[in-house]
Write an enzyme that holds these catalytic residues in place. Structure first.
Site, short mmCIF file in Angstrom:
data_model
loop_
_atom_site.label_atom_id
_atom_site.label_comp_id
_atom_site.label_asym_id
_atom_site.label_seq_id
_atom_site.Cartn_x
_atom_site.Cartn_y
_atom_site.Cartn_z
N GLU A 137 -38.78 35.61 7.72
CA GLU A 137 -37.58 35.75 8.22
C GLU A 137 -36.83 35.09 8.14
OE1 GLU A 137 -35.45 38.97 10.45
OE2 GLU A 137 -37.71 39.34 9.61
N GLU A 142 -27.32 36.14 13.53
CA GLU A 142 -26.88 37.91 14.44
C GLU A 142 -25.81 37.76 15.35
OE1 GLU A 142 -30.55 39.74 14.22
OE2 GLU A 142 -31.24 37.90 14.25
#
Length: 267
Positions: A137, A142
């Site tokens: 990932e 974010e």
């Protein structure tokens, strides 16, 4: 989405870790009438609740209430509070397109509010075969809560199959939710470089991983866009958080690295 089979669409400026001139080979510009779903030949939906490994509150749906075009060239990902339930959307190119070697970039305006967690990220296209964390990932962007800090991360497996992560964060210049910003990741073998508005914020190499960690990022990966709500990170939703909370995506682009044979493939 424009998929011209590696036919150049436009010349762009310098790419972190890449050549001085690069060529966009795929550009999703979210053109279409207001209220329609994003192009199903490009995007699929991850749906359901259950916390998504982080104790999150939202239930992801495939409804146009949660993911749709706005008629002005944007994708809207919108979280709604519906009584005691919160709904949102998580879009992925899994089963459609995967990308290897080069730059994946998106121009996004994020929502801010206590308990909100917008993200732009990649998962290995082999997720359905090898599972997580073997898939790997890459968290390109974010933000949580007030959006005063940017966050990037890698997640992967150890040689024993357990999960590891390496994270980077820093103060964001200005207000993340006040306007659109461009978030990008450039991947070549053994190197991942992330940038915001052409400013490099994170660099990752195999030498930076924890002991016993495996580097699993030199392979095709799918793009994901989502708006999560609550959970262990960013924490609970505040009564003052405004709903619906809206994440706007202006475009998503892929720019292959020609020196390493960057490619986009149908999956």
């Amino acid at each position: 989405m424009v998929i011209p089979t590696l036919l150049a669409l436009a010349a762009v400026g310098s790419v972190p870790g890449g050549s001085a001139q690069a060529t966009v080979v795929a550009s999703e510009d979210f053109t279409g009438p207001a209220g329609v779903a994003p192009d199903p030949s490009v995007w699929t939906h991850d749906v359901g609740g259950g916390g998504w490994g982080n104790g999150e509150r939202q239930v992801y749906t495939s409804s146009t209430r949660n993911a749709r075009l706005d008629g002005r060239g944007h994708l809207v990902i919108e979280a709604h509070r519906e009584g005691g339930r919160i709904t949102s959307a998580r879009l992925t190119t899994r089963g459609r397109y995967a990308f290897r070697w080069g730059t994946v970039a998106a121009r996004i305006k994020v929502p801010i509010g206590t308990g909100l967690h917008p993200a732009f990220w990649l998962l290995g296209a082999d997720l359905g075969t090898v599972g997580y964390p073997e898939s790997g990932e890459i968290d390109i962007m974010e933000f949580v809560n007030a959006g005063t800090s940017w966050h990037t991360a890698l997640h992967g497996p150890t040689h024993g199959g357990t999960h590891w992560q390496v994270t980077r964060s820093g103060p964001f210049w200005g207000l993340a939710g006040a306007r659109f910003h461009t978030y990008a990741v450039h991947r070549v073998p053994g190197l991942i470089v992330m940038s915001i508005d052409d400013r490099v914020v994170s660099t990752y190499t195999p030498a930076m991983l924890p002991p016993n960690a495996r580097w699993v990022f030199d392979k095709p990966m799918n793009v994901l866009l989502n708006l999560a709500v609550g959970g262990r990170w960013p924490g609970p939703v505040a009564p003052s958080t405004t709903f619906p909370a809206r994440m706007l995506v202006d475009w998503v682009r892929f720019i292959p690295d020609t020196e390493t044979g960057g490619s986009m493939s149908a999956t």
